[in-house]
Design a protein around this motif. Structure first.
Motif, PDB file in Angstrom:
ATOM      1  N   MET A  13     -11.525   6.666   3.183  1.00  0.00           N
ATOM      2  CA  MET A  13     -12.180   5.756   4.131  1.00  0.00           C
ATOM      3  C   MET A  13     -12.134   6.325   5.550  1.00  0.00           C
ATOM      4  O   MET A  13     -13.090   6.188   6.316  1.00  0.00           O
ATOM      5  CB  MET A  13     -11.521   4.368   4.102  1.00  0.00           C
ATOM      6  N   TRP A  35     -14.243  -1.078  -1.604  1.00  0.00           N
ATOM      7  CA  TRP A  35     -14.369  -0.413  -0.313  1.00  0.00           C
ATOM      8  C   TRP A  35     -15.624   0.453  -0.289  1.00  0.00           C
ATOM      9  O   TRP A  35     -16.173   0.714   0.775  1.00  0.00           O
ATOM     10  CB  TRP A  35     -13.158   0.467  -0.031  1.00  0.00           C
ATOM     11  N   GLY A  40     -14.303  -1.482   3.152  1.00  0.00           N
ATOM     12  CA  GLY A  40     -13.949  -0.074   3.298  1.00  0.00           C
ATOM     13  C   GLY A  40     -13.857   0.338   4.750  1.00  0.00           C
ATOM     14  O   GLY A  40     -12.963   1.096   5.147  1.00  0.00           O
TER      15      GLY A  40
END
Length: 101
Positions: A32, A78, A92
């Motif tokens: 991420m 995410w 996310g």
């Protein structure tokens, strides 16, 4: 779903020792961070799997950790898997912010 072939488009360098994370969550948070801080993506934007893998391997992380991180990130919603890419969700994006604190 992204295939292993697409992930392998950016091959890891076998000459470099890998840093193994051993945690799906740690790997997913690093992914991420790559989406948000490296590529500057916003919620709803997509990233090609090959570009993601290239940056991952540049950070000298293992393919096993990449796969584990992707699976964790998908389970947490995410990211959403597309044909050859992943779309970043609001969750996310927030997970990346948490990783930076």
């Amino acid at each position: 779903m992204v295939s292993e072939t697409q992930i392998n488009q950016a091959d890891p360098n076998p000459q470099v020792e890998k840093d193994t994370l051993h945690s799906g969550e740690v790997s997913a948070r690093l992914l991420m961070d790559i989406f948000v801080n490296h590529f500057k993506l916003l919620t709803g934007e997509a990233l090609l799997a090959s570009k993601l893998a290239s940056v991952w391997y540049d950070k000298q992380k293992s393919q096993e950790d990449l796969v584990n991180g992707l699976e964790y990130a998908k389970a947490q919603e995410w990211i959403v898997a597309l044909d050859e890419a992943f779309r970043l969700t609001e969750a996310g994006f927030q997970a990346a912010d948490v990783a930076d604190e």
